[in-house]
Design a protein around this motif. Structure first.
Motif, mmCIF file in Angstrom:
data_model
loop_
_atom_site.group_PDB
_atom_site.id
_atom_site.type_symbol
_atom_site.label_atom_id
_atom_site.label_comp_id
_atom_site.label_asym_id
_atom_site.label_seq_id
_atom_site.Cartn_x
_atom_site.Cartn_y
_atom_site.Cartn_z
ATOM 1 N N LEU A 51 49.007 -58.940 40.855
ATOM 2 C CA LEU A 51 50.393 -59.439 40.861
ATOM 3 C C LEU A 51 50.827 -60.211 39.612
ATOM 4 O O LEU A 51 52.013 -60.263 39.312
ATOM 5 C CB LEU A 51 50.608 -60.359 42.077
ATOM 6 C CG LEU A 51 50.399 -59.737 43.454
ATOM 7 C CD1 LEU A 51 50.783 -60.743 44.530
ATOM 8 C CD2 LEU A 51 51.202 -58.453 43.610
ATOM 9 N N TYR A 52 49.904 -60.857 38.907
ATOM 10 C CA TYR A 52 50.363 -61.837 37.921
ATOM 11 C C TYR A 52 49.852 -61.628 36.495
ATOM 12 O O TYR A 52 50.600 -61.709 35.540
ATOM 13 C CB TYR A 52 49.959 -63.249 38.382
ATOM 14 C CG TYR A 52 50.530 -63.623 39.719
ATOM 15 C CD1 TYR A 52 51.910 -63.660 39.911
ATOM 16 C CD2 TYR A 52 49.703 -63.919 40.799
ATOM 17 C CE1 TYR A 52 52.445 -63.987 41.150
ATOM 18 C CE2 TYR A 52 50.233 -64.251 42.041
ATOM 19 C CZ TYR A 52 51.597 -64.284 42.210
ATOM 20 O OH TYR A 52 52.131 -64.600 43.430
ATOM 21 N N GLU A 53 48.549 -61.410 36.344
ATOM 22 C CA GLU A 53 47.953 -61.557 35.013
ATOM 23 C C GLU A 53 48.037 -60.270 34.189
ATOM 24 O O GLU A 53 47.794 -59.185 34.694
ATOM 25 C CB GLU A 53 46.482 -61.987 35.144
ATOM 26 C CG GLU A 53 46.322 -63.336 35.808
ATOM 27 C CD GLU A 53 44.877 -63.824 35.815
ATOM 28 O OE1 GLU A 53 44.099 -63.440 34.932
ATOM 29 O OE2 GLU A 53 44.529 -64.583 36.733
ATOM 30 N N THR A 102 51.294 -63.046 25.344
ATOM 31 C CA THR A 102 50.975 -63.969 26.438
ATOM 32 C C THR A 102 50.018 -65.041 25.927
ATOM 33 O O THR A 102 48.879 -65.146 26.366
ATOM 34 C CB THR A 102 50.329 -63.214 27.610
ATOM 35 O OG1 THR A 102 49.296 -62.377 27.079
ATOM 36 C CG2 THR A 102 51.324 -62.359 28.339
ATOM 37 N N THR A 160 50.250 -68.406 25.927
ATOM 38 C CA THR A 160 50.088 -69.672 26.651
ATOM 39 C C THR A 160 50.165 -69.371 28.143
ATOM 40 O O THR A 160 50.540 -68.262 28.551
ATOM 41 C CB THR A 160 51.174 -70.707 26.325
ATOM 42 O OG1 THR A 160 52.387 -70.304 26.965
ATOM 43 C CG2 THR A 160 51.421 -70.836 24.826
ATOM 44 N N ASP A 184 53.252 -67.763 29.818
ATOM 45 C CA ASP A 184 53.445 -66.313 29.875
ATOM 46 C C ASP A 184 52.251 -65.557 30.434
ATOM 47 O O ASP A 184 52.403 -64.459 30.951
ATOM 48 C CB ASP A 184 53.775 -65.783 28.481
ATOM 49 C CG ASP A 184 55.155 -66.204 28.048
ATOM 50 O OD1 ASP A 184 56.060 -66.170 28.892
ATOM 51 O OD2 ASP A 184 55.330 -66.594 26.885
ATOM 52 N N LEU A 215 50.320 -65.546 33.308
ATOM 53 C CA LEU A 215 50.520 -66.212 34.595
ATOM 54 C C LEU A 215 49.251 -66.234 35.427
ATOM 55 O O LEU A 215 48.752 -65.200 35.839
ATOM 56 C CB LEU A 215 51.589 -65.474 35.403
ATOM 57 C CG LEU A 215 53.041 -65.815 35.149
ATOM 58 C CD1 LEU A 215 53.885 -65.345 36.324
ATOM 59 C CD2 LEU A 215 53.236 -67.296 34.914
ATOM 60 N N VAL A 216 48.741 -67.419 35.648
ATOM 61 C CA VAL A 216 47.617 -67.616 36.558
ATOM 62 C C VAL A 216 48.184 -68.301 37.799
ATOM 63 O O VAL A 216 48.838 -69.328 37.678
ATOM 64 C CB VAL A 216 46.538 -68.499 35.902
ATOM 65 C CG1 VAL A 216 45.394 -68.746 36.860
ATOM 66 C CG2 VAL A 216 46.026 -67.830 34.621
ATOM 67 N N ALA A 269 48.780 -70.473 41.131
ATOM 68 C CA ALA A 269 48.287 -71.719 41.711
ATOM 69 C C ALA A 269 48.189 -71.521 43.221
ATOM 70 O O ALA A 269 48.625 -70.502 43.752
ATOM 71 C CB ALA A 269 49.230 -72.863 41.368
ATOM 72 N N SER A 323 49.893 -72.690 45.423
ATOM 73 C CA SER A 323 51.218 -72.514 46.020
ATOM 74 C C SER A 323 51.696 -71.063 45.978
ATOM 75 O O SER A 323 52.634 -70.704 46.680
ATOM 76 C CB SER A 323 52.220 -73.412 45.294
ATOM 77 O OG SER A 323 52.061 -73.268 43.897
ATOM 78 N N ASP A 324 51.082 -70.245 45.146
ATOM 79 C CA ASP A 324 51.515 -68.854 45.012
ATOM 80 C C ASP A 324 50.684 -67.895 45.856
ATOM 81 O O ASP A 324 50.910 -66.690 45.837
ATOM 82 C CB ASP A 324 51.433 -68.428 43.544
ATOM 83 C CG ASP A 324 52.192 -69.385 42.660
ATOM 84 O OD1 ASP A 324 53.375 -69.615 42.941
ATOM 85 O OD2 ASP A 324 51.594 -69.921 41.705
ATOM 86 N N PRO A 381 50.271 -55.850 36.296
ATOM 87 C CA PRO A 381 50.586 -56.548 37.535
ATOM 88 C C PRO A 381 51.929 -56.106 38.085
ATOM 89 O O PRO A 381 52.816 -55.718 37.323
ATOM 90 C CB PRO A 381 50.624 -58.017 37.100
ATOM 91 C CG PRO A 381 51.019 -57.973 35.660
ATOM 92 C CD PRO A 381 50.416 -56.705 35.111
#
Lengths: 285, 821
Positions: free
Chosen positions: B698-700, B712, B714, B717, B719-720, B722, B724-725, B779
């Protein structure tokens, strides 16, 4: 990473700040909550000659009521904004949007004024301020001036605050009548910046939408008002169909960027969906 | 007598959800992280890195940097060319594999953004960093090679122009030729149904929590290196071979290490450079990377293009599998870069009984940072491909994807089972794990809800994704590694030292970097020796203390390293038995050992604790003649086979068809990892693995722009997720002990990461397949999902421009004056 060397001033009054700004040399940066400035300094994308830290300027903090406005000091932190009863009562849209800003740690340090002056197109508060017709009080060597939100946001990361000036406070007008508000934010992970977001404030009267104010986040280099949507909603029936028809205009006149998170056409599509959802929620549909 | 605590009762430590004894110091940071080290007179390094992906170095002028305040020395590639050697690649996967060599610092040419071109040595970290901007390097640009499919075309631009092509190797495993399966071409010729797909395994960044850090202290002709590495033992050997510092003059210490995920499994350029600089200057030095450096220059993972063909009959019996991979090596070969896809070669058949199988892989050079191991290393790629193609085949056949799997998977009574890839799966029961997972998920209700949402044309559709996976763990039988041309073995070493007061020191060669070895090993030894958990201390990570070891990766630690500990404990007991017999004046054969005590059978009250024996043998006043006065022991365990954890992972996914936003509604998995020593650690490993596997889905994604800059750059951009996700995880276990090791453990470090990715993607596709979508590229960004639904295709490339949100990429020149406040 380590920032390049810089001079550091930590005044305690607005007058001292203005003096420090005047004396700071070629490139002076104001440090509010530091949530944007410190990272770019650490990455050495910014290397100011002088940093003027507002952390000890007590008069810039806090929220107060003044006649028909709520006045938010520029150095009021996001978490203080969230906890403030006046904000909750008169500007719930500000509270709702602020609650979506980054994470707890950032909201504890980041400031209301800092986020507005930084004017990141993906930041949440500029579109809200624009939708609420906030006024910005700016102090400078010549005294204080007040300008409206529509003139405050000038370009990408650029506001009407000039060199040597300081944003002191933001005046949020108390809205008269029966307003509903909603901030619809679209991002991939909870702590991320908005890909697109829509700030909606809607006044209902006799089953119709009397007035709507729509602010768009990240649909161009500055926050935007979705004027065509507002016009289409003014006097419209408060029905899902009417809202959807009006929201279809949300992307008109926008020039969003294409980046990792979204290409421009997708952002424009999102703006229409999010506008429909934000207005529907604000209108209680 | 002894100062030991009485062990209460016979409660077993194995199986107890002990909280990890190492956590307090790891979480608070009050420990020996490498960057916490401060040595007298220590100098600091900063690395000048290439801002371009491919260029000849025309000129390097470091004079201004040399004169900067606090700078002690500036060394260029030219200065170190004679002594830097080449970073090692331990896995020549084919006899004719091409290895261009891997300088730690570029001399004539840079081949990826972020490659070192000069090293600043200064009295403070700030001074070193300030001087980086003063180094002046002229680059003559060369054409940039980024796309593997273009890189393999005739006449393509070359990454290394002294090579004939961008292909490092061509590896083939053909079951027909190996004698483990039928002829694959024939199987496809005879098939009723063939489904072919191209899947993309995006490039990922390991993104460990603790950035890499190295400290080197020269003392006479000896050198001590502290490094945030997974592999202190391997690093020591490799550094000796690369730099010529003799192995016995080199001590490597991995103190507490904050995660690795494979990202700290390779000797790094900066480790070599730190050693070379310390040797040249005779001073202790430290290098610690920034997060931006880490994302840009630490090795990446995955990055394969997979062409998968599956053959079956109309009834859904699979008859053949063909895999062709392009695997991105990046610019150079690091320790196991070429071997990562080869580790997957034997897993593409998954848990299914394919009669025919052929695997081919090309390792391709590009102008990107090298790839190497990343959690799962080869097996997530294989699992993704097979679990995705099984869903595609099910769709083609109009079969339920679970029924198709059930029809083809190895049944419980068929273990041990030799697969078409020649591996012998040790134990398991796929049906039981699946049934439990279905119950955990609430499968039937969710299928019903899915039906309702489809019928009502709900803008939010629901899908359920399945992944029934297995993996090869417990790396590795040394003879098997030898047959695959790997440059080392796969054994593990342990020793146990019985201290005079009865306390126990366990020395493990399996160096942890956050897994909880200290707790789990203490549980193992407490049970084996019958001593209190608190009386056991686990030592690791220092080649002067733990002299032999092969470290931590590939879900090997408990399976191989833990087994060595148990074997060593058995030897301690055997040695203590002789002393006990002597002191109790009994025959060894009449002694029982239980709960830490030797007792004489039939003679109540005549007993001696092993901790008492430790003191007795320390004094050594009274022990049998002809033996050494010690009950310490060591053991080396070399497994005879891999272990094969398996499990069923189920994901229920909501897809907002208006925006493309995907949200995991529910996630349930039942894993069989064999014997569970510590349920809390197992659950933690599963949770972390799930987070990482879901993140790939989904993210990385490491995105490069057309010039080879890492967009990407930093965490804004890259996306790792957390906590909460991520959703709540419903986890469960079945236990089929592994027959190949004394613990019965199979390994759990990678399971969640391997299994979850295809479950998540399959779930999203299941939600929107009726809308004509059959693939979405990972992702699954909302934009890709939306485009796949509304425009067809797999969602396409992402725009490689940076976001507005202060993101920087590697093309950003240092020191611009920004407009930010």
């Amino acid at each position: 990473m380590i920032p390049a060397p810089f001079e550091y001033a930590r005044p305690t009054t607005v007058d001292e700040v203005l003096q420090a700004l005047a004396e700071g040399g070629e490139d002076v940066k104001v440090l509010a909550g530091g949530q944007s400035l410190i990272p770019v300094m650490r990455l050495r994308l910014a290397a100011p000659e002088t940093v003027v830290d507002l952390g000890r300027v007590a008069e810039l903090r806090g929220v107060r009521e003044e006649d028909d406005a709520i006045v938010v000091g520029a150095m009021t932190t996001h978490s203080d904004v969230l906890a403030d009863p006046l904000i909750r009562q008169y500007a719930p849209l500000v509270a709702e949007a602020t609650a979506t800003v980054a994470d707890r740690q950032v909201r504890h340090r980041g400031t209301f004024g800092g986020a507005l002056v930084h004017a990141d197109p993906a930041g949440d508060l500029p579109a809200v301020a624009l939708a609420l017709d906030a006024d910005f009080v700016i102090a400078g060597p010549e005294g204080r001036r007040t300008i409206g939100a529509s003139e405050f946001f000038v370009d990408y990361l650029t506001t009407a605050v000039q060199e040597g000036e300081l944003l002191v406070e933001v005046r949020l007008p108390k809205l008269a009548g029966s307003w509903g508000m909603h901030y619809a934010k679209f991002n991939r992970v909870a702590q991320a910046w908005s890909i697109v977001a829509v700030a909606a404030a809607v006044r209902r009267e006799d089953g119709r939408i009397a007035e709507a104010r729509i602010g768009l986040t990240n649909m161009g280099p500055t926050p935007l008002r979705a004027r065509q949507v507002e016009e289409a909603l003014a006097g419209a029936e408060a029905t899902p169909e009417a809202v959807a028809a009006a929201a279809a205009h949300a992307a008109e006149g926008t020039e969003p960027s294409s980046d990792l998170n979204a290409q421009a056409d997708y952002r424009q599509h999102l703006a229409t969906v999010l506008t429909r959802r934000a207005v529907s929620t604000a209108a209680g549909l | 007598m002894t100062a030991v605590e009485e062990r209460t009762g016979t409660e077993k430590e194995i199986g107890k959800a002990r909280r990890r004894k190492e956590d307090a110091r790891l979480i608070t940071g009050r420990t020996t992280w490498t960057d916490n080290m401060v040595l007298p007179g220590m100098l600091h390094l900063a690395v000048v890195r290439s801002p371009v992906a491919h260029a000849r170095i025309a000129h390097v002028d470091v004079s201004a940097a040399q004169e900067a305040p606090g700078v002690v020395a500036v060394l260029t590639g030219r200065d170190l060319a004679e002594e830097q050697g080449s970073l090692p690649c331990a896995w020549p996967v084919t006899p004719d594999m091409v290895n261009p060599g891997h300088p730690s610092i570029a001399v004539d040419q840079v081949n990826h953004v972020g490659e070192a071109v000069a090293v600043i040595v200064a009295r403070s970290k700030a001074a070193a960093q300030d001087a980086v901007e003063l180094a002046d390097v002229d680059y003559e640009p060369l054409p940039v090679v980024l796309d593997m499919e273009q890189a393999v075309q005739d006449g393509a631009d070359l990454v290394h122009d002294h090579l004939e092509s961008n292909t490092s190797y061509h590896f083939v495993f053909d079951a027909g030729e190996a004698g483990t399966g039928a002829d694959t071409e024939q199987a496809f010729a005879d098939a009723d149904v063939v489904v072919s797909r191209r899947f993309v395994q995006q490039r990922l960044i390991p993104a460990f929590m603790e950035p890499r850090s190295v400290v080197v202290q020269p003392q006479g002709d000896n050198y001590t290196m502290w490094s945030a590495t997974q592999i202190p033992h391997i690093l020591r050997v490799m550094l000796a071979m690369v730099t010529g510092v003799p192995e016995h003059k080199l001590r490597v210490i991995a103190p507490d290490v904050g995660g690795g995920f494979g990202g700290k499994i390779t000797p790094t350029p900066e480790e070599v450079l730190s050693l070379l600089v310390a040797r040249r200057l005779g001073k202790p030095v430290k290098w610690t990377e920034t997060r931006s450096e880490s994302l840009m220059t630490a090795h990446h993972g995955r990055d394969q293009i997979q062409f998968i063909d599956i053959a079956a009959d109309r009834e859904g019996n699979v008859t053949g599998l063909k895999v062709r991979l392009l695997a991105d090596m990046g610019a150079y070969l690091r320790l196991v870069t070429p071997g990562v896809p080869v580790l997957g070669a034997f897993m593409f058949n998954g848990i299914y009984k394919f009669p025919a199988y052929r695997f081919e892989c090309d390792g391709i050079f590009t102008n990107k940072v090298p790839t190497d191991a990343y959690r799962g290393a080869g097996r997530p790629e294989a699992t993704f491909a097979i679990e995705r193609i099984m869903d595609e085949l099910a769709a083609e056949l109009g079969m339920d994807p679970l029924e198709l799997r059930r029809k083809n998977w190895i049944r419980a009574e068929e273990f041990p089972f030799t697969t078409v890839a020649g591996l012998q799966y040790d134990s398991g029961d796929y049906e039981t794990a699946t049934q439990q997972a279905l119950e955990l998920l609430g499968y039937d209700e969710l299928r019903e809800e899915q039906r309702r949402r489809r019928e009502s044309n709900d803008p939010v559709q629901l899908g359920i994704g399945i992944s029934t996976f297995t993996e090869m763990c417990g790396l590795a039988p040394s003879r098997v590694l030898g047959s695959l041309s790997f440059g080392a073995g796969g054994w593990e070493h342990a020793s146990i030292r019985m201290l005079p007061t009865g306390k126990v020191e366990v020395v493990t060669g399996s160096t942890p970097h956050g897994q909880g070895h200290e707790t789990a090993w203490s549980q193992l030894v407490a049970d084996s020796l019958g001593v209190p958990f608190e009386d056991v201390e686990v030592l690791h990570g220092d080649t002067a203390i733990s002299s032999r070891g092969l470290d931590t990766y590939g879900s090997r630690s408990l399976v191989v390293g833990g087994s060595a500990v148990v074997k060593a404990a058995d030897k301690v007991i055997a040695k203590a038995r002789r002393i006990a017999a002597h002191l109790l004046e009994a025959s060894e054969d009449d002694l029982d050992f239980a709960d830490g005590k030797f007792s004489v059978r039939g003679t109540p009250g005549a007993s001696l604790g092993i901790q008492e024996i430790a003191l007795a043998i320390f004094a050594a006043h009274n022990y049998p003649e002809g033996i050494e006065p010690s009950i310490d022991a060591e053991a080396t365990f070399d497994p005879e086979n891999f272990s094969f954890p398996h499990g069923t992972h189920l994901c229920a996914m909501e897809v907002d068809t208006e925006t493309g936003f995907v949200k995991i509604r529910k996630y349930a998995c039942v894993d069989d990892v064999g014997t569970i020593v510590n349920p809390l650690i197992v659950e933690g490993q599963v949770h972390g693995g799930l987070a990482q596997g879901i993140a790939q889905a989904l993210y990385e994604e490491a995105v490069y722009d057309a010039d080879g800059n890492l967009t990407t750059g930093t965490f804004v951009d890259y996306l790792v997720p957390a906590a909460s996700d991520l959703p709540h995880f419903d986890t469960g276990n079945t236990v089929h002990t592994a027959p190949g090791n004394p613990i019965g453990a199979k390994g759990v470090g990678e399971a969640g990461c391997i299994a979850s990715t295809p479950a998540v993607v399959n779930a999203a596709l299941d939600a929107v397949r009726h809308l004509g979508v059959s693939d979405i590229r990972m992702p699954l960004t909302p934009e890709r999902v939306w485009r796949a639904i509304h425009a067809g295709g797999d969602g396409g490339d992402r725009a490689s421009a940076r976001t507005n949100a202060q993101a920087v990429d590697s093309s950003d020149a240092p020191s611009t004056t920004g407009g930010a406040r």
